[in-house]
Design a protein around this motif. Sequence first.
Motif, PDB file in Angstrom:
ATOM      1  N   GLY B  19       0.709  -1.177   0.021  1.00 60.37           N
ATOM      2  CA  GLY B  19      -0.065  -0.066   0.157  1.00 60.37           C
ATOM      3  C   GLY B  19       0.794   1.273  -0.027  1.00 60.37           C
ATOM      4  O   GLY B  19       0.678   2.202  -0.706  1.00 60.37           O
ATOM      5  N   THR B  23       0.925   4.590  -2.615  1.00 63.64           N
ATOM      6  CA  THR B  23       1.014   5.713  -1.985  1.00 63.64           C
ATOM      7  C   THR B  23       2.070   6.609  -2.697  1.00 63.64           C
ATOM      8  O   THR B  23       1.955   7.790  -3.371  1.00 63.64           O
ATOM      9  CB  THR B  23       1.169   5.871  -0.469  1.00 63.64           C
ATOM     10  OG1 THR B  23      -0.165   5.269   0.068  1.00 63.64           O
ATOM     11  CG2 THR B  23       1.145   7.381   0.061  1.00 63.64           C
ATOM     12  N   SER B 162      -4.174   9.581   1.238  1.00 63.75           N
ATOM     13  CA  SER B 162      -5.114   8.965   1.948  1.00 63.75           C
ATOM     14  C   SER B 162      -6.368   9.122   1.747  1.00 63.75           C
ATOM     15  O   SER B 162      -7.443   8.240   1.931  1.00 63.75           O
ATOM     16  CB  SER B 162      -4.710   9.183   3.536  1.00 63.75           C
ATOM     17  OG  SER B 162      -5.005  10.447   3.777  1.00 63.75           O
ATOM     18  N   THR B 165      -8.513   6.844  -0.473  1.00 62.76           N
ATOM     19  CA  THR B 165      -9.339   5.627   0.155  1.00 62.76           C
ATOM     20  C   THR B 165     -10.595   5.573  -0.256  1.00 62.76           C
ATOM     21  O   THR B 165     -11.253   4.479  -0.575  1.00 62.76           O
ATOM     22  CB  THR B 165      -9.393   5.113   1.601  1.00 62.76           C
ATOM     23  OG1 THR B 165      -9.640   6.481   2.329  1.00 62.76           O
ATOM     24  CG2 THR B 165      -7.853   4.719   2.016  1.00 62.76           C
ATOM     25  N   THR B 173      -3.435   3.535   3.411  1.00 62.15           N
ATOM     26  CA  THR B 173      -4.636   3.711   4.373  1.00 62.15           C
ATOM     27  C   THR B 173      -5.677   2.585   4.176  1.00 62.15           C
ATOM     28  O   THR B 173      -6.488   2.053   4.850  1.00 62.15           O
ATOM     29  CB  THR B 173      -5.228   5.238   4.559  1.00 62.15           C
ATOM     30  OG1 THR B 173      -4.283   6.057   4.573  1.00 62.15           O
ATOM     31  CG2 THR B 173      -6.447   5.115   5.463  1.00 62.15           C
ATOM     32  N   TYR B 174      -6.270   2.490   2.892  1.00 63.20           N
ATOM     33  CA  TYR B 174      -6.801   1.328   2.443  1.00 63.20           C
ATOM     34  C   TYR B 174      -6.429  -0.023   3.003  1.00 63.20           C
ATOM     35  O   TYR B 174      -7.313  -0.796   3.221  1.00 63.20           O
ATOM     36  CB  TYR B 174      -7.092   1.526   0.786  1.00 63.20           C
ATOM     37  CG  TYR B 174      -7.930   0.633   0.128  1.00 63.20           C
ATOM     38  CD1 TYR B 174      -9.575   0.668   0.686  1.00 63.20           C
ATOM     39  CD2 TYR B 174      -7.852  -0.596  -0.663  1.00 63.20           C
ATOM     40  CE1 TYR B 174     -10.351  -0.204  -0.013  1.00 63.20           C
ATOM     41  CE2 TYR B 174      -8.518  -1.257  -1.076  1.00 63.20           C
ATOM     42  CZ  TYR B 174     -10.136  -1.319  -0.505  1.00 63.20           C
ATOM     43  OH  TYR B 174     -10.750  -1.888  -1.345  1.00 63.20           O
ATOM     44  N   HIS B 175      -5.105  -0.332   2.413  1.00 61.75           N
ATOM     45  CA  HIS B 175      -4.717  -1.596   2.863  1.00 61.75           C
ATOM     46  C   HIS B 175      -4.731  -1.851   4.318  1.00 61.75           C
ATOM     47  O   HIS B 175      -5.248  -2.967   4.916  1.00 61.75           O
ATOM     48  CB  HIS B 175      -3.242  -1.801   2.364  1.00 61.75           C
ATOM     49  CG  HIS B 175      -3.115  -2.206   1.012  1.00 61.75           C
ATOM     50  ND1 HIS B 175      -2.154  -2.867   0.395  1.00 61.75           N
ATOM     51  CD2 HIS B 175      -4.019  -2.340   0.007  1.00 61.75           C
ATOM     52  CE1 HIS B 175      -2.301  -3.170  -1.023  1.00 61.75           C
ATOM     53  NE2 HIS B 175      -3.659  -2.704  -1.170  1.00 61.75           N
ATOM     54  N   GLN B 177      -7.222  -0.625   6.297  1.00 55.44           N
ATOM     55  CA  GLN B 177      -8.695  -0.674   6.660  1.00 55.44           C
ATOM     56  C   GLN B 177      -9.046  -2.240   6.213  1.00 55.44           C
ATOM     57  O   GLN B 177      -9.761  -2.765   6.997  1.00 55.44           O
ATOM     58  CB  GLN B 177      -9.566   0.310   5.639  1.00 55.44           C
ATOM     59  CG  GLN B 177      -9.437   1.605   6.521  1.00 55.44           C
ATOM     60  CD  GLN B 177     -10.330   2.419   5.516  1.00 55.44           C
ATOM     61  OE1 GLN B 177     -10.388   2.373   4.507  1.00 55.44           O
ATOM     62  NE2 GLN B 177     -10.437   3.715   6.141  1.00 55.44           N
TER      63      GLN B 177
END
Lengths: 214, 219
Positions: B19, B23, B162, B165, B173-175, B177
Motif C-alpha cells: 500500500g 501511495t 489517504s 481510500t 490507508t486502504y490496505h 482498513q
Amino acid sequence: MLSILTNNYGTLMSGLGYTLLSSLIALVFSLIIGTVFALMEISPHKWLRVIGKLYVEVIRNIPLLIITMGFYVIVPKYLLPVDGFTAGTIGLTIYTSAFIAETVRAGIQSVAVGQMEGARSVGLTYTQAMSQIVFPQAIKIVIPPLGNQFINLVKNSSILAFVAGFDLMYQGKIIANATFNTFDTYLVVGLLYLILTMPLSYLMRHLEKKWVTA
Amino acid sequence: MQSFIDAYSQVNLHYLLEGLWVTVEVSVTSILFSFLIGTLLGIARYINVRIFSAAVGFVIDLIRNLPLLLILFFTYFALPNIGIRLGVIPASIVAMTIFESAMLAEIVRSGINAVPVGQMEAARSNGLSYVQAMVHIILPQAFKAMIPPIVSQFISLVKDTSLATIILLPELTYHAQIIYGQDVNYTIPMFVALAVLYFVVNYALSLGARLINRRLNHA
C-alpha cells in the motif's frame, strides 16, 4: 444543474451549516491548543520545548484522515460513544492546532528580541512581558496566515464525509447517489464551498498586502 | 500486546508496504506532473498578459479554494456522467495533479517574484531575449527559493493521497482498513502502523528539505 440546487436546497443548506459549524468549533479550540503549544515551543524550559516540538512534528506529518478515523473507530470501541460529527471535529481540531502552533510560534519569534529584553529589563516577569508586550505585537502578523488556516479548515472539514458527519460533502454524496446526476451535484457542492472560501481568501490577501506595507 | 504481535505478521506488513508503495507511486507521479503544469501556470500568471493572466489567476484561485476530496469525487464519480471514465489510479493522479498544480503555480509565482527585478533587466540589456532570460537567469534562481515550499507541498500530497481510500485506491490507508476489517483486534495496531509509516516518510522528507536548504544557502 439548477434543479439539483432547488430540489435539495434544504439538505444542501443544512450541510453547509454543519460544515461551517464544525469549522468554527475546530477554529476556536485549535486556536487555544495551538497557542498553548506555540508558547511551549519557545518556552525557556527545555522539557516544555521538547513536548511542544514533538506534538507539532508528529501531528503535522500524519494525514488528517488517520487522526479523524482514529477517533471515529477507536474511541467508541474502548472509551465512550462519539458520533461522526464530534469525531470529525475533534480530528480537525487536533490536526489544525499543530499548524496554528507553527503559525503563532513564527509570529511571536518575528517580534524583535529587543522587545522581550526591554520588557524584562524594565522589571516585567516573563509571563507579563509575553502577554502584554510580545503577544499583542505578534497577533497582527499572525492574522493573515491564521485566516488562511481557517480556509484550510473549511476545506478540510470535508473529511466529515468519511465519518458520516452530515457536512456539505456528505450531503452532496447522498444527493449524487440518489439522483445519479453526479456531475451537476458536485458542481453545485463546489460552488457552495467557493462561496465560503473565496471571499475569505481575497480578504486575507488584501490584509496581507495592507499590513505588510503599513 | 498479543494483538500487536499477531497484527504485524509478515503477510500483513508486506500488504501494508505494498500500500505504501502505491501511495509513493501516486504521490511522485502527481508531483512531477504538477511541477510541470504548475511552473507553466505560475509563469503565465507572472508575465501579466492582460486578460490571459487574470483568467489563469482566477482558475488557480478557484481550485485552491476547493477541498481536494471534492476534486477527487469529481474526477472519479462526476466525469463518467459526461462520458469520461477514468480508472482508480488515473482518477487519483488527475485529481491530485489538478489540485497540486494550482498550489505549485502560486509557489512558482512567488519564487519568481522573489528574484530581484535587476536580474531580468541585466539579462535583457546583455542581449538575451525574454524567454532566454527567463529560462537561464530567472528560473534557476527562483527554483532555489522554491525548494522548501515545494517539499512541504509534497508532504501534504503524501498525506492527502489517504483521501483516495474513498474511491478504493489500494494505497496505505486502504490496505490498513482491509487488515483491521478482518479482525477487530487489529484496529489499534493498524492505526499505530499508519501513523508511524506516514510520519517516517514525511519527516524524512522534511529533514531532507532542511538539509538541501542549508547546502544551498552555504553555496
